[in-house]
Enzyme design. Structure first.
Site, PDB file in Angstrom:
ATOM      1  CG  ASP A 219      41.227  33.194  42.784  1.00  0.00           C
ATOM      2  OD1 ASP A 219      42.203  32.647  43.319  1.00  0.00           O
ATOM      3  OD2 ASP A 219      41.330  33.983  41.825  1.00  0.00           O
ATOM      4  CG  HIS A 224      43.679  38.025  47.779  1.00  0.00           C
ATOM      5  ND1 HIS A 224      44.749  37.577  48.508  1.00  0.00           N
ATOM      6  CD2 HIS A 224      43.698  37.328  46.622  1.00  0.00           C
ATOM      7  CE1 HIS A 224      45.403  36.645  47.815  1.00  0.00           C
ATOM      8  NE2 HIS A 224      44.766  36.478  46.672  1.00  0.00           N
ATOM      9  CE  LYS A 323      40.938  33.995  37.296  1.00  0.00           C
ATOM     10  NZ  LYS A 323      42.142  34.820  37.278  1.00  0.00           N
TER      11      LYS A 323
END
Ligand code: NDP
Length: 475
Positions: A219, A224, A323
């Site tokens: 993710d 990124h 997270k």
């Protein structure tokens, strides 16, 4: 007056469309009164055009842009299986003028839809925009690239990485290349280690369907954060033009390897257990709705890598994201080596030669300097000079949409780089699949596993640096 373009969003009833694409479109239309656009939505949900228009209207209102809704008010929605050739034919072949297809769907669906597109005639100048993750591994990304080549030229493919359109990431370019104070320091000679971190306080937020297959590594790190690494370490391009910039980034990624080629010691993973974040009680990740505990999906991932070039060899770059952490902390921390000689007579010996810290929200650049003065004039202490980089009034996705609609691929990920990013993380994935790296845990709302604590708390590289070799010690 700009050319009329049809923007066709596939996956129009999904989360990305409502939360990011439509508000970004609203902002774009507000900023550009001359922008001409026909909006179409399609997806597998049994929506009517009325329901879609309501969704668009709501998203525009939430973005404070009711005033531009009229410009897309004729928008229509088609229920369709976008992996079906017949359905795609009906959707695409009647389109007149330029077409932009935005795949706001899971990656496997986007790939299947691209495969189906070989069976139809795409309008000239069709642009295809695909989200991350691009493919599921290096081979998958290579196959998808090959498929895309059969549909449109490379400069009509947008592999979207909205981080590249974030104001702070773009600011790296100016800070690096326009400052005599920074540019000569940008190498292993002066930089000791770098941390690129994206800690989120958000937990799963009902996104198990996507996230439980991806995890923090895919993710965030594979996409990124490796793109940020590329911008941070690329050699100075001759221009900021598409070719120069993407060549320079590609070169940096091709040189990137897991530290010591040892993913067992230089990667870590963890998963959150039940805890509290502010006033929210968060269940254990494995108890979140839709999560399959047997997948052993990590919610916090980290690895250290090296960019094996003359400019960077020997400098550990640690990438970390997770997270359900206690605080949102997104930053790039560049720690400089201690000075070669510190004159005797100072009190205190700084651990480093200063730190340059880019914070991604609030967007600031801090220069942490060792200074003396005050009551004891020769006592060294740390002072921080902070520059407000400004959030940038343009949302990253607004910038992304603007580039796509203008056909400017400069800030999109080129096919070869997308494959390289999978190549870089594959040894880590393999080591994790063989269970050679333990799955740690951390309570939601904490700063991560206790054993990781000491190193990350300092805001520097979690892997401590060995004084003699400059190499991080095994975690
Ligand atoms: P969602 O699952 O919320 O939405 C995907 C949409 O695609 C759903 O409406 C789904 O319909 C539809 N869909 C699935 N299969 C088909 C099919 N065969 N034909 C037509 N429609 C189909 O996912 P997201 O919106 O969260 O994510 C989409 C992409 O965007 C992913 O690649 C993700 O990584 C990326 N992304 C998402 C972000 C986010 O914040 N959401 C941020 C950055 C990137 P149905 O519900 O009926 O299956």
């Amino acid at each position: 007056m700009q050319q009329q373009v049809t923007l066709l969003i596939l996956g129009a009833s999904g989360d990305l469309t409502s939360r990011l694409l439509l508000p970004a479109l609203a902002q774009l239309l507000q900023r550009e009164p001359d922008r001409r656009l026909t909006l179409r939505g399609a997806g597998s949900d049994a929506w009517t055009s009325e329901k879609w228009r309501d969704a668009v209207k709501d998203a525009f209102a939430d973005a404070g842009a009711d005033d531009v809704y009229d410009r897309v008010a004729q928008t229509e929605y088609t229920q369709a299986d976008i992996t079906d050739v017949g359905a795609l034919k009906k959707l695409i072949e009647p389109v007149e003028g330029a077409l932009v297809v935005y795949f706001a769907v899971p990656p496997a669906v986007a790939a299947a839809s691209c495969a189906a597109m070989r069976g139809i005639t795409l309008p000239d100048d069709t642009v295809l925009a695909l989200e991350k993750p691009f493919g599921g591994d290096r081979e998958g990304a290579a196959k998808l690239n090959e498929l895309l080549r059969q549909l449109v030229p490379e400069d009509h493919v947008f592999r979207v990485d909205h981080f590249l359109s974030r104001a702070t990431v773009l600011n790296l370019l100016g800070v690096r290349f326009a400052n005599r104070l920074v540019e000569p320091l940008w190498s292993a000679e002066h930089v000791e280690r770098v941390l690129i971190r994206f800690d989120e306080s958000l937990a799963l937020e009902n996104r198990a369907r996507y996230y439980d297959h991806a995890g923090a590594m895919i993710d965030m790190l594979q996409s990124h954060l490796l793109q940020v690494l590329a911008v941070l370490t690329m050699t100075s391009p001759a221009t900021l033009g598409e070719r120069d910039l993407r060549d320079a980034k590609g070169e940096a990624l091709r040189a990137t390897r897991i530290w010591n080629d040892d993913p067992v010691h230089f990667s870590r993973r963890a998963r959150y257990t039940a805890g509290r974040i502010g006033d929210r009680q968060i269940p254990s990740y494995v108890d979140e709705e839709g999560v399959d505990a047997t997948r052993t999906t990590e919610t916090l991932a980290e690895f250290t890598c090296e960019v094996r070039t003359a400019q960077w060899a020997g400098v550990p770059f640690t990438l970390r994201s997770g997270k359900a952490l206690g605080a949102d902390l997104a930053e790039i921390v560049v720690t400089l080596r201690p000075v070669r000689h510190l004159p005797d007579g100072f009190t205190g010996r700084p651990a480093d030669g200063g730190v340059l810290r880019f914070s991604l929200g609030p967007d600031t650049l801090s220069l942490e300097l060792n200074v003396n003065g005050g009551d004891n004039p020769f006592a060294l202490h740390r002072d921080i000079a902070t520059v407000d980089l400004g959030e940038g009034r343009i949302h990253a996705y607004t910038q992304v949409l603007s580039e796509i609609l203008d056909g400017d691929v400069t800030l999109s990920v080129r096919g070869d780089s997308a494959e390289e990013c999978w190549r870089i993380i594959q040894p880590v994935r393999d080591a994790w699949a063989r269970d050679e790296v333990p799955m740690d845990d951390y309570p939601a709302g904490s700063s991560g596993p206790e054993a990781w604590e000491t190193s990350v708390a300092a805001g520097t590289d979690p892997a401590p640096v060995d004084g003699t070799t400059g190499a991080p010690q095994p975690s």
